[in-house]
Design a protein around this motif. Structure first.
Motif, PDB file in Angstrom:
ATOM      1  N   TYR A  64      40.611  57.875  -3.020  1.00 29.65           N
ATOM      2  CA  TYR A  64      40.766  58.297  -1.623  1.00 29.65           C
ATOM      3  C   TYR A  64      41.039  59.787  -1.521  1.00 29.65           C
ATOM      4  O   TYR A  64      41.602  60.399  -2.445  1.00 29.65           O
TER       5      TYR A  64
ATOM      6  N   TYR B 162      38.538  48.610  -5.119  1.00 30.20           N
ATOM      7  CA  TYR B 162      39.466  49.324  -6.009  1.00 30.20           C
ATOM      8  C   TYR B 162      40.588  48.338  -6.317  1.00 30.20           C
ATOM      9  O   TYR B 162      40.717  47.324  -5.619  1.00 30.20           O
TER      10      TYR B 162
ATOM     11  N   ARG C  69      42.127  45.590  -3.841  1.00 32.40           N
ATOM     12  CA  ARG C  69      41.455  45.472  -2.537  1.00 32.40           C
ATOM     13  C   ARG C  69      39.965  45.156  -2.670  1.00 32.40           C
ATOM     14  O   ARG C  69      39.278  45.656  -3.557  1.00 32.40           O
TER      15      ARG C  69
ATOM     16  N   HIS D  32      36.149  47.897   1.727  1.00 28.22           N
ATOM     17  CA  HIS D  32      36.395  48.012   3.178  1.00 28.22           C
ATOM     18  C   HIS D  32      36.272  49.467   3.617  1.00 28.22           C
ATOM     19  O   HIS D  32      36.392  50.380   2.800  1.00 28.22           O
TER      20      HIS D  32
ATOM     21  N   HIS E   1      38.024  51.938   6.575  1.00 30.28           N
ATOM     22  CA  HIS E   1      39.089  52.027   7.577  1.00 30.28           C
ATOM     23  C   HIS E   1      38.550  52.672   8.848  1.00 30.28           C
ATOM     24  O   HIS E   1      37.756  53.618   8.786  1.00 30.28           O
TER      25      HIS E   1
END
Ligand SMILES: [Fe+2]
Length: 220
Positions: free
Chosen positions: A101, A142, A145, A148, A150
């Protein structure tokens, strides 16, 4: 004579009730499924990238694009009745193809892994149709998780919704606590989207459509 008056008026009366009943039913039938809220998570960028446009594959005018499966992500922001919401600021953020991220808490320890060409965050302001468009990558998993993207929707500086969208049918979804926290089947379906290959694309690009239905009609 009195019968003649009585019968038609009774018919009219019933007719009115019938019409009111169907109108009400019609309203309910047209009501869309509200997009469920999801946790913001810890990685909303703590420092925005130099470029915050709707193309997450290219940062400013660099030549090297991000790594990943190119996805054209579109959708419409509406209220429950399907009225488009204009001037809604749609923000997305997601990890790069290596699972990193754009947040120092994540990227600081993964400098070698990080795809420096991925913008990681983007914004789009809707027009009168309520539609938005991003060019990004298909999300990857990852640790901990399922894939997805956000989303945060704002209007006039006010935060209206924070959610996440998922790859419909992805095997990881059923093991993901945040995904499974949505108990209502229709609400879950609303955040599960297809990533479909675009036939005309020789590069194997994908298209995904995620419509966002706000629970309240924003003013303005
Ligand atoms: Fe996340």
């Amino acid at each position: 004579m009195s019968e003649h008056i009585f019968i038609p008026s009774r018919r009219v009366f019933l007719g009115t009730v019938g019409a009111a009943f169907f109108t009400t039913r019609g309203l309910f039938a047209e009501e869309l499924v509200k997009t469920p809220a999801q946790t913001e998570g810890p990685f909303y960028p703590n420092k925005l990238p130099l470029d915050t446009d709707n193309d997450l594959l290219i940062i400013n005018d660099t030549i090297t694009p991000a790594v990943g499966e190119i996805t054209h992500l579109t959708g419409k922001v509406t209220d429950l009745k399907g009225n488009p919401v204009r001037n809604a600021l749609v923000e997305i953020w997601q990890c790069d193809a290596k699972g990193v991220y754009l947040h120092t808490r994540d990227s600081d320890g993964k400098k070698d892994q990080q795809d420096k060409h991925f913008q990681g965050f983007g914004r789009f302001l809707t027009g009168s149709t309520g539609e938005y468009y991003f060019r990004t990558i298909k999300p990857v998993p990852y640790p901990g998780r399922t894939p997805h993207i956000h989303f945060k929707i704002k209007k006039g500086g006010k935060e209206l919704l924070v959610t996440q969208c998922y790859i419909k049918g992805h095997a990881g979804n059923q093991k993901d606590g945040i995904y499974k926290s949505v108990r209502d089947a229709k609400a879950l379906a609303a955040i599960s989207v297809d990533f479909t290959p675009i036939k005309e694309s020789k590069a194997g690009e994908l298209a995904a459509k995620f419509d966002i239905v706000l629970g309240q009609t924003p003013v303005g």
